[in-house]
Design a protein around this motif. Structure first.
Motif, PDB file in Angstrom:
ATOM      1  N   LEU A  50      96.625  10.848 -54.725  1.00  0.00           N
ATOM      2  CA  LEU A  50      96.727  11.937 -53.752  1.00  0.00           C
ATOM      3  C   LEU A  50      97.905  11.718 -52.808  1.00  0.00           C
ATOM      4  CD1 LEU A  50      92.944  12.420 -52.891  1.00  0.00           C
ATOM      5  CD2 LEU A  50      94.409  14.044 -54.102  1.00  0.00           C
ATOM      6  N   ASP A  53     101.137  12.357 -54.772  1.00  0.00           N
ATOM      7  CA  ASP A  53     101.340  13.776 -55.053  1.00  0.00           C
ATOM      8  C   ASP A  53     101.704  14.537 -53.788  1.00  0.00           C
ATOM      9  OD1 ASP A  53     100.924  15.921 -57.283  1.00  0.00           O
ATOM     10  OD2 ASP A  53      99.943  16.744 -55.498  1.00  0.00           O
ATOM     11  N   THR A  54     101.130  14.131 -52.670  1.00  0.00           N
ATOM     12  CA  THR A  54     101.461  14.790 -51.404  1.00  0.00           C
ATOM     13  C   THR A  54     102.930  14.606 -51.054  1.00  0.00           C
ATOM     14  OG1 THR A  54      99.202  14.427 -50.613  1.00  0.00           O
ATOM     15  CG2 THR A  54     100.869  14.934 -48.959  1.00  0.00           C
ATOM     16  N   SER A  59     104.083  19.292 -54.626  1.00  0.00           N
ATOM     17  CA  SER A  59     102.717  18.829 -54.399  1.00  0.00           C
ATOM     18  C   SER A  59     101.721  19.978 -54.497  1.00  0.00           C
ATOM     19  CB  SER A  59     102.620  18.179 -53.019  1.00  0.00           C
ATOM     20  OG  SER A  59     101.285  17.969 -52.647  1.00  0.00           O
ATOM     21  N   LEU A  61      98.848  19.827 -53.103  1.00  0.00           N
ATOM     22  CA  LEU A  61      98.152  19.885 -51.823  1.00  0.00           C
ATOM     23  C   LEU A  61      98.998  20.564 -50.750  1.00  0.00           C
ATOM     24  CD1 LEU A  61      96.491  16.348 -51.754  1.00  0.00           C
ATOM     25  CD2 LEU A  61      95.388  18.544 -52.185  1.00  0.00           C
ATOM     26  N   ARG A  62     100.302  20.337 -50.767  1.00  0.00           N
ATOM     27  CA  ARG A  62     101.166  20.992 -49.774  1.00  0.00           C
ATOM     28  C   ARG A  62     101.513  22.418 -50.177  1.00  0.00           C
ATOM     29  NH1 ARG A  62     105.897  19.332 -49.348  1.00  0.00           N
ATOM     30  NH2 ARG A  62     106.069  17.776 -51.006  1.00  0.00           N
ATOM     31  N   PRO A  64      99.479  24.672 -52.432  1.00  0.00           N
ATOM     32  CA  PRO A  64      98.333  24.915 -53.323  1.00  0.00           C
ATOM     33  C   PRO A  64      98.337  26.319 -53.923  1.00  0.00           C
ATOM     34  CG  PRO A  64      97.646  25.098 -51.042  1.00  0.00           C
ATOM     35  CD  PRO A  64      99.093  24.667 -51.011  1.00  0.00           C
ATOM     36  N   VAL A  68      93.354  25.186 -56.500  1.00  0.00           N
ATOM     37  CA  VAL A  68      93.366  24.050 -55.571  1.00  0.00           C
ATOM     38  C   VAL A  68      92.697  24.436 -54.259  1.00  0.00           C
ATOM     39  CG1 VAL A  68      94.846  22.489 -54.262  1.00  0.00           C
ATOM     40  CG2 VAL A  68      95.404  23.042 -56.636  1.00  0.00           C
ATOM     41  N   LEU A  69      93.029  25.599 -53.730  1.00  0.00           N
ATOM     42  CA  LEU A  69      92.379  26.056 -52.497  1.00  0.00           C
ATOM     43  C   LEU A  69      90.878  26.211 -52.702  1.00  0.00           C
ATOM     44  CD1 LEU A  69      94.907  28.746 -51.191  1.00  0.00           C
ATOM     45  CD2 LEU A  69      94.376  26.542 -50.136  1.00  0.00           C
ATOM     46  N   VAL A  72      89.199  22.769 -52.767  1.00  0.00           N
ATOM     47  CA  VAL A  72      89.077  22.168 -51.431  1.00  0.00           C
ATOM     48  C   VAL A  72      87.964  22.847 -50.641  1.00  0.00           C
ATOM     49  CG1 VAL A  72      90.261  21.817 -49.233  1.00  0.00           C
ATOM     50  CG2 VAL A  72      91.486  21.417 -51.385  1.00  0.00           C
ATOM     51  N   LEU A 105      92.759  18.913 -59.638  1.00  0.00           N
ATOM     52  CA  LEU A 105      94.025  18.706 -58.934  1.00  0.00           C
ATOM     53  C   LEU A 105      95.071  18.087 -59.867  1.00  0.00           C
ATOM     54  CD1 LEU A 105      92.876  17.240 -55.481  1.00  0.00           C
ATOM     55  CD2 LEU A 105      93.488  19.594 -56.015  1.00  0.00           C
ATOM     56  N   SER A 109      98.557  19.761 -61.048  1.00  0.00           N
ATOM     57  CA  SER A 109      99.810  19.046 -60.832  1.00  0.00           C
ATOM     58  C   SER A 109     100.625  18.966 -62.123  1.00  0.00           C
ATOM     59  CB  SER A 109      99.528  17.634 -60.301  1.00  0.00           C
ATOM     60  OG  SER A 109     100.720  16.884 -60.169  1.00  0.00           O
TER      61      SER A 109
END
Length: 443
Positions: A50, A53-54, A59, A61-62, A64, A68-69, A72, A105, A109
């Motif tokens: 994580l 990937d961030t 990413s 997460l950055r 999404p 992904v949203l 989460v 995730l 990715s």
């Protein structure tokens, strides 16, 4: 002298692959299921992935997307409900779902220009699976025909059997989800000619042998384990790969009817065929093996009866009908035999639909793509939707559903569209690395 071109990877790429390799080995290996130390290492591997990937340019997460949203939001909401309304099993029963969604995730990715990392995960799975398939077959043959079902029940005996490498319920159904891809690769071998990835003869043979070994061992494990639903889903998957060829409406409908008819005929004729085979092999070394298979199937029918399953499904449906908006909020009041129905019952319509969307968005994306052979797409969809509708899911299910499938399609040379662009065309040059299919000798 033969020379191999070793891929040059950045330190970050090496650490990503190392973390994923450990997680793959951890979720697939029965002996690692119960050790606290192994779990701590798995948590550290997930945190490392994580973090890396961030920091990566693309990413998930950055930047999404909706899966992904949704993942989460679902994890945060389920954690909040677990803290608000604790269950008798505690928060531990949520970890299987959360780790399964962690692999979502990873899969998303890989869609962002990391097809080589997806293929790396694909090969790691194919290398690890045969080890535990052989151990499971050994356990079925030497310990008991129903040893895989014994492991599905948490007990000291299950810990001891898992320590010997024998796979249980989770392992058997992971194998079932791999079967559509293995069947397609066995009966429709991938040709790399004309793609700039032509292989040496020994490389093609090793790859072919590895895939065939996985397919044969997977079939044997599913048959010997004695799970009726696993047998039915596997039959649907393999026959769909073999018989469904066209996306046109009439040929597709005819092919599906033929597949369904063949599976139904096989289900009806299986027990009589086994009884006849047992008589034919009487007095030989094969008689005991046939008897074990027959006994395991009969035991499966008695321990997992239709009445018992139906009662659990109805309990979840009643829980949802009584509380359609918020759900029961507690897992103790649901049937605990269907991942999809249980989430609707516990969390209500909104989060039930969200969980369903997270589970099926990859199979539906595959089914809609004209680049994917329709037989493979339908086989993947049948298993990926049918199993969580009938049984609970687990963390290794996410590995195959979101990660292994992506690597298999990358190996086949199938690139899906991402915002109107091919995934393969988006891969940065610095991330390219060779898998077993792209190693070359000197020119």
């Amino acid at each position: 002298m033969l020379k191999l071109r070793i891929p040059r990877l950045t330190a970050a790429a090496l650490m990503r692959r190392g973390a994923l390799a450990y997680l793959i080995v951890w979720v697939l290996s029965p002996p690692l299921a119960y050790g606290t130390g192994w779990r701590v290492l798995a948590a550290l591997a997930m945190l490392l992935w994580l973090a890396l990937d961030t920091l990566a340019p693309r990413s998930v997460l950055r930047k999404p997307n909706w899966p992904v949203l949704g993942m989460v939001v679902f994890v945060l909401y389920s954690a909040f409900i677990e803290g608000l309304v604790p269950d008798s099993a505690g928060i531990n029963q949520q970890f299987q779902i959360w780790i399964m969604l962690f692999f979502l995730l990873v899969g998303e990715s890989h869609r962002r220009g990391r097809s080589d990392e997806a293929k790396f995960c694909f090969w790691v799975v194919l290398i690890v699976l045969p080890v535990w398939e052989l151990a499971t077959l050994w356990g079925i043959s030497t310990i008991a025909a129903d040893v895989s079902r014994t492991i599905s029940r948490s007990s000291q005996e299950a810990r001891e059997l898992a320590g010997q490498g024998i796979g249980g319920y989770n392992f058997i159904y992971v194998v079932v989800l791999c079967l559509p891809f293995l069947a397609h690769l066995v009966f429709r071998p991938v040709s790399r000619k004309g793609r700039g990835q032509q292989q040496l003869r020994w490389q093609r043979r090793i790859i072919r042998l590895l895939i065939i070994c996985n397919f044969v061992l997977s079939i044997l494990v599913v048959i010997r384990a004695g799970y009726s639903i696993a047998l039915i889903l596997s039959a649907f998957a393999i026959l769909s790969v073999l018989l469904v060829r066209s996306r046109r409406s009439i040929p597709l409908a005819m092919s599906l009817c033929l597949v369904g008819l063949l599976v139904l005929t096989a289900a009806i004729a299986l027990q009589p065929a086994l009884r006849a085979l047992q008589g034919a092999t009487s007095g030989t070394e094969y008689s005991a093996k046939v008897r074990d298979i027959q006994a395991s199937l009969e035991d499966e029918k008695s321990t997992g009866s239709v009445e018992g399953r139906t009662e659990r499904y109805i309990r979840s449906v009643h829980g949802f009908i009584e509380n359609p908006v918020l759900g029961t909020l507690t897992f103790d009041e649901v049937g605990k035999h269907s991942a999809i129905l249980d989430r609707f019952a516990q969390y209500g319509l909104g989060f039930g639909l969200l969980f369903l969307a997270l589970l099926i968005h990859v199979p539906l994306r595959v089914a809609r793509s004209s680049q994917v052979p329709i037989g493979l797409a339908l086989a993947f969809l049948i298993v990926a939707v049918g199993f969580p509708l009938l049984n609970p899911v687990f963390m290794s299910w996410g590995l195959v559903l979101f990660v292994f499938s992506r690597g298999a399609f990358a190996f086949m040379g199938i690139a899906f569209k991402t915002n109107g662009r091919d995934e393969a065309s988006e891969e940065p040059e610095s991330m390219r690395a060779a898998d077993p299919s792209s190693l070359r000798g000197p020119r």
